[in-house]
Design an enzyme around this catalytic site. Sequence first.
Site, short mmCIF file in Angstrom:
data_model
loop_
_atom_site.label_atom_id
_atom_site.label_comp_id
_atom_site.label_asym_id
_atom_site.label_seq_id
_atom_site.Cartn_x
_atom_site.Cartn_y
_atom_site.Cartn_z
CG ASP A 246 23.67 34.59 80.43
OD1 ASP A 246 24.72 34.98 80.94
OD2 ASP A 246 23.02 35.24 79.59
CD GLU A 321 25.22 36.10 85.10
OE1 GLU A 321 26.15 36.87 84.88
OE2 GLU A 321 24.12 36.19 84.52
C1 FRU Z 1 26.33 37.93 82.22
C2 FRU Z 1 26.34 37.62 80.77
C3 FRU Z 1 27.21 38.47 79.87
C4 FRU Z 1 26.44 38.50 78.60
C5 FRU Z 1 25.05 38.65 79.12
C6 FRU Z 1 23.97 38.30 78.17
O1 FRU Z 1 25.64 39.00 82.63
O2 FRU Z 1 26.78 36.30 80.74
O3 FRU Z 1 28.50 38.00 79.68
O4 FRU Z 1 26.86 39.57 77.83
O5 FRU Z 1 25.01 37.83 80.25
O6 FRU Z 1 23.94 36.94 77.85
#
Ligand code: FRU
Length: 606
Positions: A246, A321
């Site tokens: 993430d 991500e």
């Molecule tokens: C993607 C995400 C969001 C979350 C953020 C922080 O950007 O997964 O859904 O709010 O990262 O963890």
Amino acid sequence: MHSMKALGITLIVVIGVGVIAGAITWAVIATREPAPPPPELIDLDWWQHCVLYQIYPRSFKDSDGNGIGDLKGITSQLEHFVEAGVDAMWMSPIFESPMVDFGYDISNFYEIHHEYGTMEDFDNLLRRAHELGIKVLLDFVPNHASNASEYFIKSEAMETGYEDFFVWADALPDPNNASNRLPPSNWVSQFANSAWEWSDVRQQYYLHQFAIEQPDFNFRNPAVKDEMIKIMKFWLDKGVDGFRVDALPYMMEADPADHGGRYPDDPLSGLAEFKPHQLGYTIPLYTKDLIELYDVVYEWREFIDQYQKDKGGETRVIFSEGYANVSMTMLYYGNEDGDIGAHFPFNFDFIRELSDESTARDFAYTVLRWLTYMPAGAVPNWQTGNHDNNRAPSRFRINMVDGLNSLNLLLPGVAVTYQGEEIGMRDGYVSWEDTVDVEALRRGDNETYLLYSRDPCRTPYHWNNSTNAGFSTGNRTWLPVAKDYPEINLAKQKDDARSHFKVYQTLIKLRKEKALSHGEFLIRALSNRTFYLVRYLRTYDTIVLLFNVADASDTIELSRVLKLELPATVVVSSIHSTRVAGDTIDGENLTLEAGEAIVLRAKPVS
Ligand code: FRU
Ligand code: CA
């Protein structure tokens, strides 16, 4: 730092050689091993052409009637993936959390959140999924913890070993008011206002790139990096197949040591529409995409590859991500020095670059852009939605559901499905009163919240037309069920002669053909309205997608579709198409209605 061998393994995927031949030739290519056998004879590793399904656990299936999805619910519906033909799933966070950001604020990285079940429930889920041949990936959230985590509580209390677990800094004096204090820099949080929060306990500010309750770990502290490896190892030892990682662009920030001992202000964007507390007021020069963060990702890849070597078994993977520009995104794959990172970074181009205003040329260009920038031999991936963005039929048009799924599933590489996309789920309406998303609550107000809210794409899954769409037997669900569930639900789509789900199933079956798993491809616009995608490989049938992405009909000349030899047969089409599977296409011209997509089978290229 990495052996060239590892990339050699990923080089076996043959994708669109014709089109990406002009792309950057990476130095590592020179080290490629002897000439490979014919492409279709090369076994792909499980992840290289998989259909990866994202589960948002809170909204998938509630097993105990409290209106919140849970692990037992997921386990009870695993057959859905088998029926659909999905190979792997990743779940948004299931770990212990105060749920400020619905699980992205983790208070214990080694425990299951009580609303979702127990560790035993997780073990059962994993075992059952593996029995069914489905890989399971967890969401790994390294950038931050919850402020309720032991890590943070100890760090705030300056406990030995934890002092520097987070990014702490002294207040700056206010030149205009001696009794006032100012945050260390002008950095703005993703969820609005200063990214610094004062701690009365420690008498310092801590950094939070997301919510106040999500303090950022300090990745310049080796102890933090060790802990991250420990967390990954814990879940790998349990048997998970890998991680979705993430929010990577925010993992590191500028080091005060390089800036005269203080945190440097981000430059101002100069854009008049943003106030100082709003995202967009500054340019995140010191807070996003820092080059040092990639080394951490490369170290994780090294760790996971070593784990693989030690334990054997099926390949464990890292899918990263981050919303970043294309060059910074590609660095997650690896760099030209031979460092290797994620198996792939998620491709958000269909989400960020395209909309209902996009032409067929925009679609073709967007696909080619990713493949042009991608390192040679790497595996691409495609997706039209996730838990952070409005659902695809709502961002595009509802008559494009089957076309979008066709594009996603017929392109080379990995196809990612966000839960509900297989049945064409649209955004649910969530009133201001029902809004729970921290981003909407902190960035918006009762008039603007829908610009930011992620609740509409997170409403519960539509299993059938019973109460709460079959998601929950409770009186109340954590987010309202979208009103359109009697029309759009899985049970109905299994019964209907034609449905989005049946199109999805057919497409996944088609993916198994060699032209799709191993073949080359071409994508071209025929007009502003219609583009085609051709997948072909020597002696195997050629598969062609024709997709009118406009809101008006379009007549195309089939002779302009390269590699397509007529007559061809319809394999699958949008549910509103007048053509059905088995129809022969033999005319010179073809008219496609607005949003119509058809997939053709033709004889092998001569
Ligand atoms: C993607 C995400 C969001 C979350 C953020 C922080 O950007 O997964 O859904 O709010 O990262 O963890
Ligand atoms: Ca960070």
